[in-house]
Design a protein around this motif. Structure first.
Motif, mmCIF file in Angstrom:
data_model
loop_
_atom_site.group_PDB
_atom_site.id
_atom_site.type_symbol
_atom_site.label_atom_id
_atom_site.label_comp_id
_atom_site.label_asym_id
_atom_site.label_seq_id
_atom_site.Cartn_x
_atom_site.Cartn_y
_atom_site.Cartn_z
ATOM 1 N N GLY A 11 0.758 -1.245 0.000
ATOM 2 C CA GLY A 11 0.000 0.000 0.000
ATOM 3 C C GLY A 11 0.783 1.285 0.000
ATOM 4 N N VAL A 12 2.112 1.182 0.055
ATOM 5 C CA VAL A 12 2.952 2.379 0.061
ATOM 6 C C VAL A 12 3.952 2.256 -1.074
ATOM 7 N N PHE A 13 4.087 3.301 -1.853
ATOM 8 C CA PHE A 13 5.009 3.267 -2.989
ATOM 9 C C PHE A 13 5.729 4.606 -3.078
ATOM 10 N N LYS A 23 3.813 5.098 -18.974
ATOM 11 C CA LYS A 23 2.919 4.829 -20.108
ATOM 12 C C LYS A 23 1.645 4.136 -19.652
ATOM 13 N N PHE A 24 0.578 4.388 -20.365
ATOM 14 C CA PHE A 24 -0.676 3.691 -20.088
ATOM 15 C C PHE A 24 -0.803 2.506 -21.048
ATOM 16 N N ARG A 25 -0.663 1.302 -20.533
ATOM 17 C CA ARG A 25 -0.786 0.132 -21.410
ATOM 18 C C ARG A 25 -2.243 -0.060 -21.813
ATOM 19 N N PRO A 26 -2.498 -0.280 -23.113
ATOM 20 C CA PRO A 26 -3.882 -0.424 -23.585
ATOM 21 C C PRO A 26 -4.637 -1.526 -22.828
ATOM 22 N N SER A 27 -5.857 -1.193 -22.432
ATOM 23 C CA SER A 27 -6.770 -2.135 -21.749
ATOM 24 C C SER A 27 -6.261 -2.651 -20.410
ATOM 25 N N HIS A 28 -5.187 -2.047 -19.907
ATOM 26 C CA HIS A 28 -4.798 -2.269 -18.526
ATOM 27 C C HIS A 28 -5.458 -1.200 -17.643
ATOM 28 N N ALA A 29 -5.221 -1.313 -16.352
ATOM 29 C CA ALA A 29 -5.807 -0.362 -15.410
ATOM 30 C C ALA A 29 -4.871 0.808 -15.099
ATOM 31 N N ASP A 30 -3.796 0.949 -15.874
ATOM 32 C CA ASP A 30 -2.828 2.016 -15.592
ATOM 33 C C ASP A 30 -3.492 3.392 -15.581
ATOM 34 N N PHE A 31 -4.242 3.663 -16.636
ATOM 35 C CA PHE A 31 -4.858 4.986 -16.781
ATOM 36 C C PHE A 31 -5.898 5.232 -15.693
ATOM 37 N N THR A 32 -6.753 4.241 -15.447
ATOM 38 C CA THR A 32 -7.824 4.472 -14.473
ATOM 39 C C THR A 32 -7.285 4.595 -13.050
ATOM 40 N N TYR A 33 -6.301 3.793 -12.682
ATOM 41 C CA TYR A 33 -5.719 3.924 -11.339
ATOM 42 C C TYR A 33 -5.042 5.291 -11.186
ATOM 43 N N SER A 34 -4.298 5.694 -12.204
ATOM 44 C CA SER A 34 -3.611 6.987 -12.134
ATOM 45 C C SER A 34 -4.613 8.120 -11.967
ATOM 46 N N THR A 35 -5.715 8.024 -12.705
ATOM 47 C CA THR A 35 -6.715 9.084 -12.663
ATOM 48 C C THR A 35 -7.437 9.101 -11.324
ATOM 49 N N LYS A 36 -7.731 7.924 -10.821
ATOM 50 C CA LYS A 36 -8.489 7.833 -9.571
ATOM 51 C C LYS A 36 -7.653 8.257 -8.356
ATOM 52 N N TYR A 37 -6.426 7.744 -8.282
ATOM 53 C CA TYR A 37 -5.651 7.911 -7.057
ATOM 54 C C TYR A 37 -4.548 8.970 -7.133
ATOM 55 N N GLY A 38 -4.202 9.380 -8.350
ATOM 56 C CA GLY A 38 -3.147 10.395 -8.460
ATOM 57 C C GLY A 38 -1.759 9.801 -8.390
ATOM 58 N N VAL A 39 -1.629 8.651 -7.744
ATOM 59 C CA VAL A 39 -0.342 7.959 -7.693
ATOM 60 C C VAL A 39 -0.593 6.514 -8.090
ATOM 61 N N ARG A 40 0.495 5.802 -8.438
ATOM 62 C CA ARG A 40 0.309 4.433 -8.889
ATOM 63 C C ARG A 40 1.591 3.644 -8.731
ATOM 64 N N ASP A 41 1.472 2.462 -8.197
ATOM 65 C CA ASP A 41 2.604 1.543 -8.157
ATOM 66 C C ASP A 41 2.593 0.812 -9.500
ATOM 67 N N TYR A 42 3.488 1.216 -10.390
ATOM 68 C CA TYR A 42 3.441 0.722 -11.773
ATOM 69 C C TYR A 42 4.106 -0.646 -11.939
ATOM 70 N N ARG A 43 4.750 -1.124 -10.902
ATOM 71 C CA ARG A 43 5.511 -2.378 -11.048
ATOM 72 C C ARG A 43 4.580 -3.572 -11.246
#
Lengths: 359, 359, 359, 359
Positions: free
Chosen positions: B69-71, D100-120
């Protein structure tokens, strides 16, 4: 706002003091309960205004209708909706306070939180909401009574006038024998006269209600957060005007040593494990231990008084709030069935939750 | 069992006193919080055993690990799991009580409810579980601090030794200046000596913790059931050994007349609506009004004492329970960070829930 | 039984087909909504019986009353109770099936689960319960409309008669232009005639409703369990007679390769991130991505038919169940407003929950 | 985010693909379950990567630790925490897609929702999270197995390759006999070869998993919102890559007439009420009727492919996303134990909830 209570026996209350109706939907009542309308009306009558000259003279019949969930005299396991239509929906009585924040009422906080407010008689923040709880609590009692649980509460203190007897020294069948709902006739009379004087002064006074629950088997209550006493505490603190809750030895118990406070176990003649004393108040580790559960609930003097008070209006300007009309000088007598109801709602949920502890 | 708390900032705790680990999963922590590991460790250190000679001498480092939960130093909005591995998992210390019900402990009720019981150090009913709450509470504080909320609590009574000063008369920055966590140095010393004497006697003693929360804006709290003080009450009553909760004027307030108790509104120089007195304890109608929130929590003397006691075993036979090893003569000093944690958990949930009041 | 839905915008429905009333309490509706009674009645009218000769000829006005939560035309943040009193409470029509288990109805399962059953018109298991959902959904729509969200649904298949046009090829303003609620006039006529034939045969037929939700911003939906499409799926599957749910590419999408199915991102002229295709159905990772949300809901042929069927009674004896009276040969046209309502209830809860994602 | 599921048997999962650990806390598991660690490991092994050449070659041992809730081989009724430490926490592999936002992954939606994202590796949105579900589901199965419930699922379609046999025509004991987890050996081989070709092409393909649950007694499921199939639907739709759910006759059933679709009741030789057909899929009115429960779950082709794709980065600029490393060409074989787990989690909760239906 959150007007729901309970995990399995879930209630959802609604209604404003001077709206169309108040009521409750009970979702999760077990099927097969013999539905006793009279017992619900009886509890509502214990709470309703105008019972004696020391309660508000406002008139509400508080008769209820069953909208669902009962068929051929039995609950069907489906939601039970109980509604009490308000007789008194006049808005004009409250025009004089529509824009003012009454001291120690919820006017200011509701306005700030929601931006709008039904100011008639306190709207949703009125203790009238508790009639819905009483109706739901009466239903909960039907379930509990089937399983042998007994629920009592009574007025044990009014102002500084404190009944110096434990619940074991009292005859709990006499609670409704007087208008105060104190089972000690002598003390009840003193309390009555005191409340009556406070009423004449246009003032109000607080007090304490003691609750007692008998015959709960060992094993009810869900630690670590939904401990039985934590649920009781929350339930009581959610009643209008309540400022404190203690169970078992309570605040006084903090002065005892562990060697004085601990309740020694023994086995009685029937082979049942019992405790010699009951400082624990029938609950250990958040779970009932089979002894009587008892607790005390502190009620402040209600905020509505017939005396002029300084306040501000919605524009922040200094104003005078004048009491007029009808008020309860002491809510304790009418709060007794509310405490009963909340006890029942907590206990019935605990009973049902205890059914899933084991494989 | 119910080991979850909170509607939005939801915590789920786990772990037994002498199991592999204790910990907590926080589901619903907002994203973007600067995660401060040190502040969590600091709170855990305030709760851990062995801080002074008046607390148990059991040794636990209580260092924690962040599993999720922390990154890159910030919370991501995903569940945050915090775990404390137990160093002391020896079962043998508890063989002598494996089959006995210690008076006023949860041994009997857990056994009755679940049929099985981890008897090592109280298992799940041990106050060790509160370390997980302290960790989660420290996280909640990070969120609240960002919004300017301040949370305090301190020991205001030990046994009959009661601090006769209101929180306004105390310097709350001095709470951690002594081992008792009473910000009045003189009273703290008396309390320390008294607890030390109780310790030498192998006994235990109760007390009261006062909580204070500052800078909460008007509008937090969800009537009619999840009133802010009802949630605080439940949260405090869910802490081991707690027997009572009162807020604002509390039990003493019942003796006041309404004309004495009501808090008159006025507008201050900044145009902010304030109250002249604060018997309401910062909450009206279950919703914060912008004044300080304050409350008192009663703790019984803990059940573990070093004195022989009568009891029964699982077979119902009379036995003697002998205390041995290490015990806390008075849990109050170590309970201060737990009260802080529960305050924070209640407040952060109230803050988030208040975001959905309006269109 | 669980008749509650939603985490923040929580609804609690009640009522039986032939009981005193059906209704809903909405706890958690934001304050300040312009309360539009007509829009609620309009949705109820879309669901009510007797709209055309292809729906049941049973007569229910389905007019509702507001019991609470609205003051001077606005919601106050308090619970909103909406009630529809049943006009038709005659039990005698159902005496012939009181003791029989109608095939593919819930008679047997309710009897087995609860031990008692209100057999009149299906009691609680009747689709009449959905009128309460429609009322609550209309309220949800008021909140959503304020934020610009548009919700549509229409009949896209009846029996094997399938509309081979995507929602983009249809004029969604024409949904209510015909009795079938299929926006393609030509197909609607064919469907109407087919349903009418099924009606004359005393039989029933299933179909599919397509739902479309526009203007949802990116960021709604709560993984990992309350993903937006998982909530939509649960909501739709909770409607009587629903057997399946798919969103975006759905079951057909399983035949595509990833290189065909993936929706490539691009930035439009306004700098907004968009996708070139929308196999994802507007949701990625359980969170809305700003594209249109669309889905399909499968309805079985309803169980009530006018043809004799083999069955057993409560004693397990073989009996014949004869259809009599009134029935819906195809529920699809009347189910459109129910799908709309469930969409709205899911979306409004998702909107409110998305307010607490960030610090 | 909401990472909790269940009302009584409540799970709370945590962890990111490349964080320190993933895991689950189960709150509400009944006491007295014989805890079988091997059965948990066995289910985790069925889900883990690297089982054959048609699954990702990433290596994770996926061995778990029990942190709490089990004592002397039995569950104690307290929370059970299960943790899987991640072996592979390297961030550098993912630097190329951090922005990068991988197509049809949740990268874009998580980034938009939370402002931060653990991309690993997709962080929290990775299907790695389902390992925690599988562990919890294995525990749920222990409870269900004690009560005789059997849970199966298998791959019934890959791409357009569809097994045209009902589950009754298959030997469900052969599910794990091949790498595809299709109990029909001939079809399994075809599917294997097809998936292998897709893998060589660097592409991915979808499919369908069929679930079957046997021996559920009549009476489980909580209408009107938590109908058994609605909970199953939500649970399945919450699994990564799932696009659709149908039970019983499903989408095909919409084409049947009621007279064809209705399941006639009869009494078998043991006096048990049964149905002649089972279009209902074992559930009527949201409650199990004692027949087999069966359903189908649609999985899209997973988004990760080894082929270059157009996309945008966080700044909105056009970029190319190149696949590299390891991928699952078809998740279906590894998704079988996940479907099993979600079935078990739904059923165990339904079983426990059914204990409170009656007085």
């Amino acid at each position: 706002m959150s007007s729901t209570y309970g995990k399995i026996f879930k209630i959802s209350t609604f209604g404003e003091s001077h709206g169309r109706a108040i009521g409750v939907v009970v979702d999760g009542c077990p099927a097969g309960v013999d539905f006793d309308e009279l017992s619900i009306q009886n509890e509502l009558d214990r709470r309703k205004p105008g019972q004696s000259r020391i309660t508000t003279q406002r008139k509400e019949a508080d008769s209820f209708e069953v909208l669902s969930g009962v068929f051929e005299g039995k609950t069907t396991g489906t939601p039970i909706a109980l509604v009490i239509f308000n007789e008194d929906q006049k808005s004009k009585d409250y025009a004089h306070i529509a824009d003012k924040f009454r001291p120690s009422h919820a006017d200011f906080t509701y306005s700030t939180k929601y931006g709008v407010r039904d100011y008639r008689g306190g709207g949703r923040s009125s203790a009238r909401e508790t009639a819905a709880r009483v109706a739901a609590g009466a239903l909960a009692k039907m379930v509990l009574n089937y399983h042998g649980i007994e629920i009592y509460s009574y007025v044990s203190q009014v102002g500084a006038m404190k009944l110096n007897k434990s619940y074991q020294e009292l005859d709990l069948s006499k609670i409704d024998d007087n208008a105060v709902r104190c089972p000690d006739a002598e003390m009840a009379e003193k309390m009555f006269n005191y409340i009556d004087q406070v009423r004449k002064d246009g003032d109000s006074i607080g007090g304490v209600i003691t609750g007692v629950i008998k015959n709960v088997p060992a094993g009810w209550g869900e630690p670590v957060f939904d401990k039985l006493h934590a649920e009781l505490g929350k339930a009581m603190l959610s009643i209008n005007a309540v400022k404190g809750f203690e169970y078992g030895s309570g605040f006084d118990g903090v002065e005892l040593l562990g060697s004085q406070h601990n309740d020694a176990f023994y086995t009685d003649d029937n082979g049942k494990v019992k405790t010699k004393t009951n400082h624990s108040g029938g609950i250990q580790g958040g779970i009932s231990n089979g002894e009587d559960i008892y607790f005390r609930v502190a009620f402040k003097p209600v905020a509505t008084i017939m005396i002029d008070q300084d306040s501000v209006n919605a524009a922040g300007e200094a104003v005078t709030v004048s009491g007029k009309g009808r008020h309860d000088p002491c809510v304790l007598p009418r709060a007794v069935p509310i405490v009963d109801a909340m006890s029942a709602l907590v206990l019935v949920d605990a009973m049902l939750r205890a059914r899933v502890n084991r494989l």
